[in-house]
Design a protein around this motif. Sequence first.
Motif, short mmCIF file in Angstrom:
data_model
loop_
_atom_site.label_atom_id
_atom_site.label_comp_id
_atom_site.label_asym_id
_atom_site.label_seq_id
_atom_site.Cartn_x
_atom_site.Cartn_y
_atom_site.Cartn_z
N ILE A 236 0.84 -1.20 0.00
CA ILE A 236 0.00 0.00 0.00
C ILE A 236 0.88 1.25 0.00
CG2 ILE A 236 -1.70 1.30 1.33
CD1 ILE A 236 -2.84 -1.33 2.31
N ILE A 237 1.89 1.26 0.89
CA ILE A 237 2.81 2.41 0.91
C ILE A 237 3.61 2.47 -0.39
CG2 ILE A 237 4.73 3.47 2.14
CD1 ILE A 237 2.12 3.40 3.72
N ALA A 238 4.06 1.31 -0.86
CA ALA A 238 4.86 1.28 -2.09
C ALA A 238 4.06 1.78 -3.28
CB ALA A 238 5.35 -0.15 -2.36
N ASN A 239 2.77 1.49 -3.32
CA ASN A 239 1.97 1.97 -4.44
C ASN A 239 1.83 3.49 -4.41
OD1 ASN A 239 0.07 1.39 -6.75
ND2 ASN A 239 -1.34 2.44 -5.37
N GLY A 240 1.72 4.06 -3.21
CA GLY A 240 1.71 5.52 -3.10
C GLY A 240 3.00 6.13 -3.61
N LEU A 241 4.14 5.52 -3.23
CA LEU A 241 5.43 5.99 -3.72
C LEU A 241 5.55 5.81 -5.24
CD1 LEU A 241 7.75 4.53 -0.93
CD2 LEU A 241 7.25 6.95 -1.34
N ARG A 242 5.04 4.69 -5.74
CA ARG A 242 5.07 4.44 -7.19
C ARG A 242 4.31 5.53 -7.94
NH1 ARG A 242 1.60 2.80 -10.95
NH2 ARG A 242 -0.05 2.84 -9.37
N ALA A 243 3.10 5.86 -7.47
CA ALA A 243 2.30 6.89 -8.14
C ALA A 243 3.01 8.24 -8.08
CB ALA A 243 0.92 6.98 -7.48
N TYR A 244 3.57 8.56 -6.93
CA TYR A 244 4.29 9.84 -6.79
C TYR A 244 5.50 9.89 -7.73
CZ TYR A 244 7.73 13.04 -4.76
OH TYR A 244 8.68 14.00 -4.60
N MET A 245 6.26 8.81 -7.80
CA MET A 245 7.45 8.82 -8.64
C MET A 245 7.10 8.91 -10.12
SD MET A 245 10.21 6.29 -6.80
CE MET A 245 9.16 4.86 -6.87
N ILE A 246 5.99 8.25 -10.53
CA ILE A 246 5.58 8.34 -11.93
C ILE A 246 5.21 9.77 -12.30
CG2 ILE A 246 3.68 7.72 -13.49
CD1 ILE A 246 3.84 4.89 -12.38
N VAL A 247 4.47 10.44 -11.40
CA VAL A 247 4.10 11.83 -11.66
C VAL A 247 5.35 12.70 -11.70
CG1 VAL A 247 2.84 13.83 -10.77
CG2 VAL A 247 1.80 11.56 -10.66
N MET A 248 6.28 12.46 -10.79
CA MET A 248 7.50 13.27 -10.76
C MET A 248 8.38 13.03 -12.00
SD MET A 248 7.61 15.35 -8.25
CE MET A 248 9.35 15.78 -8.29
N ILE A 249 8.48 11.78 -12.44
CA ILE A 249 9.26 11.48 -13.64
C ILE A 249 8.67 12.21 -14.85
CG2 ILE A 249 9.88 9.67 -15.29
CD1 ILE A 249 10.12 7.76 -12.90
N ALA A 250 7.33 12.15 -14.96
CA ALA A 250 6.67 12.84 -16.06
C ALA A 250 6.84 14.35 -15.94
CB ALA A 250 5.18 12.47 -16.08
N HIS A 251 6.73 14.87 -14.74
CA HIS A 251 6.84 16.31 -14.52
C HIS A 251 8.26 16.80 -14.86
CE1 HIS A 251 6.25 20.23 -12.66
NE2 HIS A 251 7.31 20.01 -11.88
N LEU A 252 9.27 16.09 -14.40
CA LEU A 252 10.65 16.52 -14.61
C LEU A 252 11.11 16.30 -16.05
CD1 LEU A 252 12.24 15.20 -11.29
CD2 LEU A 252 11.60 17.55 -11.86
#
Length: 474
Positions: A236-252
Motif C-alpha cells: 500500500i505504501i509502495a503503491n503511493g510511492l510508485r504513483a508519486y514517482m511516476i508523476v515526478m518522472i513525467a513532470h521533470l
Amino acid sequence: MSGPLQPGVDSPVLPPGEQTPVWRSPLVLAGLLVLAVLVLYWQTVLSMAAIWSRSETFTHGYLIAPISLFLIWQRRKALAAIAATPDPWGLPVLFLIGVVWLLAHYASVMVIEQLAMVAMVATVVWTVLGRRLVWAMFFPLAFLFFAVPIGEELILPLMDFTANFTVAALQLSGIPVYREGTFFEIPSGRWSVVEGCSGVRYLIASVTLGCLYAYLTYRSPLRRTVFVLLSVIVPIIANGLRAYMIVMIAHLSDMKLALGVDHFIYGWVFFGLVMLLLFWAGSFWREDDLEPAGPRVSATDSSSAPRRGAPSRMAVAVLALLAAWPLLGYVSAARHDAVANINLAIPSSTAGWQADTPMSEWHPRYLGTDAAVQQSYSREGNRALVYLAYYRHQRQGAELINSQNVLVKQKDPVWRQVADGPREITVNGKLIRVREGKLRSGQQDLLVWHWYWMDGVYTTNHYLAKFWEAKAKL
C-alpha cells in the motif's frame, strides 16, 4: 498452520504396514466428493475461472489449486502416519455453508457463492478424513481461498489513499496541486487515479505471496503473522510511492516519460523490487531449517471415538447435502429466467415540474436492466433529470447491485466523477439517505442524487440491498 504430528504416547499413529489399506478408501472418497463439489457447483467454478481469465488482478487464481496440492504432497509421509477417521461434526457445518451458498445465489452475491464453495471443499475433507488430518493440512486447504477473486471493494478506498498520498508528496516537493476527488492538476499536466492506480493488484499479489512465503519460511506463529502484516502494509505504501514517482518522472521530463506503456512497466518493475526487498529482509529470520512442531492429539480425543460411521456412509450423507443446495438454487433460477416485458412510465408533469427537452446527454451506466426510462423537467428556470432503472428478476449479469453499475465508468472520454458522499433528503415527507455525486464534463456540471428502492425499502447500502433481494426471493 502446523507441522506433521510427531509420534508419541498421546499421538495415535498407524504402523507402517497398516497405513496404505486404511488410507486408500477414505482418500478415494474424499477425492470423489471434492470432484462432486466442482461438478455440482460448476456455475460457481466457471464464474471464478471467467474472472481469472479477464482480470489481470486475479490471473494467479489458476495457480492456487496446484500449489495447494503440491504443499499437501510435500507432507504426504507425515500425513500418512495419521489415521483417517470420518468426523460427523463436519455435517452440520456443511449444512450451514450450504445455506450461505443458497442465500448468496438468491441474492446474486457471486463472491460469497465462491467463498462458500471453497469452504465446502475443506469441510468435505474434514468430514471424510477427520479433524486431525484437516488440521495437519490446514494451510494448504486455507490457501485455496486465494483462488476466490475478492478485493474489488478495496479499489475505491485504495484510490483515495493513493490520491491523498500522491498529492501530499507533491506538495511536500514544492509543486502546487489543484485537486478534485481522485483528479488533480499540476503545472505540467493533469492526472487521475483510476482503478489501475489503486494498487489492489499489488496488494492481492503481495498478500498471496506473503502468506505462502511465511508458511514455507517460518515456524513461529508470531513471525508468520508479522510477515503477513508487512505484506499488507508494504504494497500500500509502495503503491503511493510508485504513483508519486511516476508523476515526478513525467513532470521533470516535461511529460515525455512515464506515460503510456512505460507507466505500467515502471509500476510493475518497482513492485517487483519492493517484493524482492521484502523477501530478502524476511530471510534473515527464516526458520525453514527447523523441524516443524505439530500438535499432540490425545488418543481419547472425540475425533477417534468409536461412534464414527463408516467412510462410505459418511460419504453418502455428504453427497446428499452437497446436491440439495444447487438443486434448490438452479430450479428457482429457472423459474425467473424468462425475459420480462415491462414498460415504465413517469409523469409528464408533477408539482409544477413540466417535461422538457433533454437537459444532458449523461445517463448512469447500469447494465442488464429489465426496463429503464429517462425524462428531463423544468420549473421556474430550474432543470432536473430523472432516471429510473428497473430490475425484475435479479440474476447474474442483470442485477441492481453490481460493481460495474456506476454513475460514470472509469476513463470515460466525456464525464468524470469528482465527488461522492452521503446526504439526507425528504421524499414525500419521508427522510431518506441518498448518495450525492458531482459530475463534470467540458460543458456541464451535474449534481446527482441516487439511491435504491427494494421491496418498499429505500437504501444506499449495498449489503442491505442484497439482503432484501435474498429475502424477497425466499
